[in-house]
Design an enzyme around this catalytic site. Sequence first.
Site, PDB file in Angstrom:
ATOM      1  CB  CYS A  22     124.530  69.579  59.815  1.00 48.98           C
ATOM      2  SG  CYS A  22     125.068  70.010  57.995  1.00 48.98           S
TER       3      CYS A  22
ATOM      4  CG  HIS B 170     118.542  70.697  60.995  1.00 54.31           C
ATOM      5  ND1 HIS B 170     119.701  71.110  61.648  1.00 54.31           N
ATOM      6  CD2 HIS B 170     118.766  70.305  60.009  1.00 54.31           C
ATOM      7  CE1 HIS B 170     120.752  70.754  60.508  1.00 54.31           C
ATOM      8  NE2 HIS B 170     120.078  70.149  59.453  1.00 54.31           N
TER       9      HIS B 170
ATOM     10  CE  LYS C 261     120.695  74.959  60.507  1.00 57.76           C
ATOM     11  NZ  LYS C 261     119.933  74.574  61.754  1.00 57.76           N
TER      12      LYS C 261
ATOM     13  CG  HIS D  38     123.115  74.632  57.645  1.00 58.40           C
ATOM     14  ND1 HIS D  38     123.579  74.255  58.940  1.00 58.40           N
ATOM     15  CD2 HIS D  38     122.736  73.551  57.081  1.00 58.40           C
ATOM     16  CE1 HIS D  38     123.439  73.289  59.148  1.00 58.40           C
ATOM     17  NE2 HIS D  38     122.975  72.521  58.015  1.00 58.40           N
TER      18      HIS D  38
ATOM     19  CG  PHE E 246     124.898  65.178  54.569  1.00 61.69           C
ATOM     20  CD1 PHE E 246     123.736  65.655  54.599  1.00 61.69           C
ATOM     21  CD2 PHE E 246     125.910  65.861  53.735  1.00 61.69           C
ATOM     22  CE1 PHE E 246     123.319  66.632  53.490  1.00 61.69           C
ATOM     23  CE2 PHE E 246     125.351  66.720  52.659  1.00 61.69           C
ATOM     24  CZ  PHE E 246     124.335  67.221  52.828  1.00 61.69           C
TER      25      PHE E 246
END
Length: 413
Positions: free
Chosen positions: A163, A303, A335, A340, A399
């Site tokens: 991401c 984020h 978001k 997302h 991740f």
Amino acid sequence: MGRRVVVTGIGLICGVGNTTEEVWRNLLAGKSGVASITQFDASQFACRIAAEVKNFDPLKFIEKKELKKMGRFIHLAMAAADEAMKGSGLEVTPDMSARIGVHIGSGIGGFDVIEREHSNLLNGGPRKISPFFIPASIVNLAAGHVSIRYNAKGPNEATCTACTSSAHSVGDAYKIIARCDADVMIAGGTEAAITPMGVGGFAAMRALSTRNDAPEKASRPWDVARDGFVIGEGAGILILEDLEFARRRGARILAEIVGYGMSGDAYHITQPAENGDGAYRVMLNTLNDAKIQPQQVNYINAHGTSTDIGDKLETIAIKRAFGDHAYKLAVSSTKSMTGHLLGGAGGLEAGITVLALRDQTLPPTINLENPEPECDLDYVANHTRKAELEYAMSNSFGFGGTNGALLFRRWTE
């Protein structure tokens, strides 16, 4: 110091709009792009909602005979690049083509193509696999197709860092120009993972919201009732240029990119580090790269995915990085409206951050009705507002503990 780098074009497409200005207008109106999934039958899935790009016709940007050579993530990148290039007013001539590059990231690439061709293999054997299977699905072919479209013969790269992919692509493109390896970079990211395996995989991790009966309320960063993120799709492409190159051609400058930071959590494959350590360090690295003080930053496009742990730890990290100034900052998560975009999120949100600086306007975090007690910053809850903005940051975390942040400055001559 390196050369100064500016933004001269933006192309955005996502669940709230198919053009940059439509996206921006709907974000400022607090409009959610989340709805029931239409791209496949999701009736048996725990999560049946997503922020799909709606009424998208790739034939406006791509010749019919070329469509089958591309996965949907490439279609979306081509659309965003088309708008960004037109907005920049840049006409690529043969004498400059070797100085124009492309850097477009994606976290997953052509999931739709992979699933389709696997089905063809199972149902009809290897002879049924399309000869375009590989180039239609691999991550770097978004950059490849864009480079061919615009005869961009400079650096041609793609970042695949979950991401954070397109934040890294924009940041790396910035540094390519700053160190004089190109004069212009077409940079950003794209994603189209609203597929059975994409949705099913994240749902199996229990990462997705299951607020299926009220999709527009599902993405709710920092709210005590949040229950996971909502997957979105789309693309965000920026045209970055050396300042003097842009000035010579009379380009309209939207903002200056002044800082880029990276960090790694080295902690867990999916969970952020304790105390938001990686996020804290990436923001510090970005401030140090820009050579500015924390108190000079006015806004962070967070984020902010609407996950339990992620939202808390980003808040903690902001407090650690900015100290008392954290409570004077505006922080919002778009978001909450776009969902997302995974690897496409950083490019989209970099563009949104530039628009906030351009218009001196803060996009809201919608659905923030009851903030978690630990999440006590100014999240621009539910309503757009005007503000005096000089510096604005965009955060992306992925991740594997991969983090990136970008810092932009309002453009004034």
